[in-house]
Design a protein around this motif. Structure first.
Motif, short mmCIF file in Angstrom:
data_model
loop_
_atom_site.label_atom_id
_atom_site.label_comp_id
_atom_site.label_asym_id
_atom_site.label_seq_id
_atom_site.Cartn_x
_atom_site.Cartn_y
_atom_site.Cartn_z
N THR A 131 0.84 -1.20 0.00
CA THR A 131 0.00 0.00 0.00
C THR A 131 0.87 1.25 0.00
O THR A 131 2.02 1.23 0.46
CB THR A 131 -0.92 0.05 1.24
N THR A 132 0.29 2.34 -0.49
CA THR A 132 0.96 3.64 -0.46
C THR A 132 -0.10 4.73 -0.51
O THR A 132 -1.15 4.54 -1.14
CB THR A 132 1.97 3.77 -1.63
N PRO A 133 0.14 5.89 0.13
CA PRO A 133 -0.91 6.90 0.26
C PRO A 133 -0.90 8.01 -0.78
O PRO A 133 -1.74 8.91 -0.71
CB PRO A 133 -0.64 7.49 1.65
N ASP A 134 0.06 8.01 -1.72
CA ASP A 134 0.08 9.11 -2.67
C ASP A 134 0.62 8.66 -4.02
O ASP A 134 1.26 7.61 -4.14
CB ASP A 134 0.91 10.28 -2.13
N GLY A 135 0.38 9.49 -5.03
CA GLY A 135 0.70 9.13 -6.40
C GLY A 135 2.18 9.00 -6.69
O GLY A 135 2.60 8.09 -7.41
N MET A 136 2.99 9.88 -6.14
CA MET A 136 4.42 9.87 -6.44
C MET A 136 5.07 8.61 -5.88
O MET A 136 5.86 7.94 -6.55
CB MET A 136 5.10 11.11 -5.88
N SER A 137 4.75 8.29 -4.63
CA SER A 137 5.33 7.09 -4.04
C SER A 137 4.78 5.83 -4.72
O SER A 137 5.44 4.79 -4.74
CB SER A 137 5.04 7.03 -2.53
N ALA A 138 3.58 5.95 -5.29
CA ALA A 138 3.00 4.81 -6.01
C ALA A 138 3.85 4.44 -7.23
O ALA A 138 4.04 3.25 -7.53
CB ALA A 138 1.57 5.13 -6.45
N VAL A 139 4.35 5.45 -7.92
CA VAL A 139 5.18 5.19 -9.10
C VAL A 139 6.48 4.50 -8.69
O VAL A 139 6.91 3.53 -9.32
CB VAL A 139 5.47 6.51 -9.85
N THR A 140 7.08 4.98 -7.62
CA THR A 140 8.33 4.38 -7.12
C THR A 140 8.09 2.94 -6.66
O THR A 140 8.86 2.03 -7.00
CB THR A 140 8.89 5.20 -5.94
#
Length: 228
Positions: free
Chosen positions: A35-44
């Motif tokens: 899981t991840t809470p934001d778009g930028m970290s989602a890409v990483t």
């Protein structure tokens, strides 16, 4: 649970209670979850985790779901993206699909519906992960030991299933009787090679292949399945 073992799903949402709800539910179904809470970290995370499916919220601060969808799709690996939004607006759905999203769900949604959509994306983009392989008009479900031909489940004995599966997976290749016996009946088979003819005849009847256009006989060589 074993049917989804090894399938990776990434959840992206800035609402902690939604992340927790989905993580618990999908983990209980047997999926591997990050899981991840934001778009930028989602890409990483997507680049590192390489999920099969991404559940991606649209409305997030900073890099929103639309931009994250575009960036994840550009990473170059096969991934199914299901976008979530609180808005039931056609423009949003069109924008998401244009950027590469594979499906769209509007909040609030039921967990069962999300699970069904995940399974649909997996069948479409990763059939082998569910034990399913599609070749032309044939769909092989190795977990259920079923073969579907032209959207109809064939009534096959266990040996007929293994024989037809072997031939479909090797479509376009001439298979001799001895090779079929080795692969389907195994090396310790002590019977006659003519048993292959008996099973081929039965399978042809079930496929309505009266003119032998699907399962071809090459005299002196063996059999070959030709798929469109």
């Amino acid at each position: 649970m074993n049917t989804v073992k090894g399938i990776r799903i990434m959840l992206v949402d800035d609402e902690p209670h939604i992340l927790q709800f989905l993580e618990i539910g999908l983990t209980n179904e047997g999926f591997e979850i990050r899981t991840t809470p934001d778009g930028m970290s989602a890409v990483t995370l997507a680049q590192e985790f390489q999920p099969h499916v991404v559940i991606l919220d649209v409305m997030m601060p900073g890099v929103d779901g639309f931009e994250a969808c575009r960036m994840i799709k550009k990473l170059g690996f096969n991934v199914a993206i299901i976008m979530l939004t609180a808005k039931d607006e056609i423009d949003d759905r069109v924008k998401g699909l244009t950027l590469g999203a594979d499906d769209y769900m509007v909040k609030p949604f039921s967990f069962d519906e999300l699970l069904a959509r995940i399974q649909a994306r997996l069948r479409n983009q990763f059939p082998s992960l569910l034990g399913e392989v599609i070749h032309g008009p044939f769909q092989i479900d190795d977990l259920r030991k079923e073969i579907t031909y032209q959207q109809k489940v064939l009534e096959l004995s266990p040996t007929e299933y293994e024989l037809l599966k072997f031939m479909v997976l090797n479509h376009g290749i001439v298979l001799s009787k001895s090779k079929i016996l080795d692969k389907v009946w195994s090396y310790d088979f002590g019977g006659e090679e003519n048993i292959v003819e008996v099973y081929i005849r039965s399978i042809r009847e079930k496929l309505n292949d009266k003119e032998h256009r699907l399962i071809r006989t090459l005299r002196g060589a063996g059999y070959r399945i030709d798929l469109p």
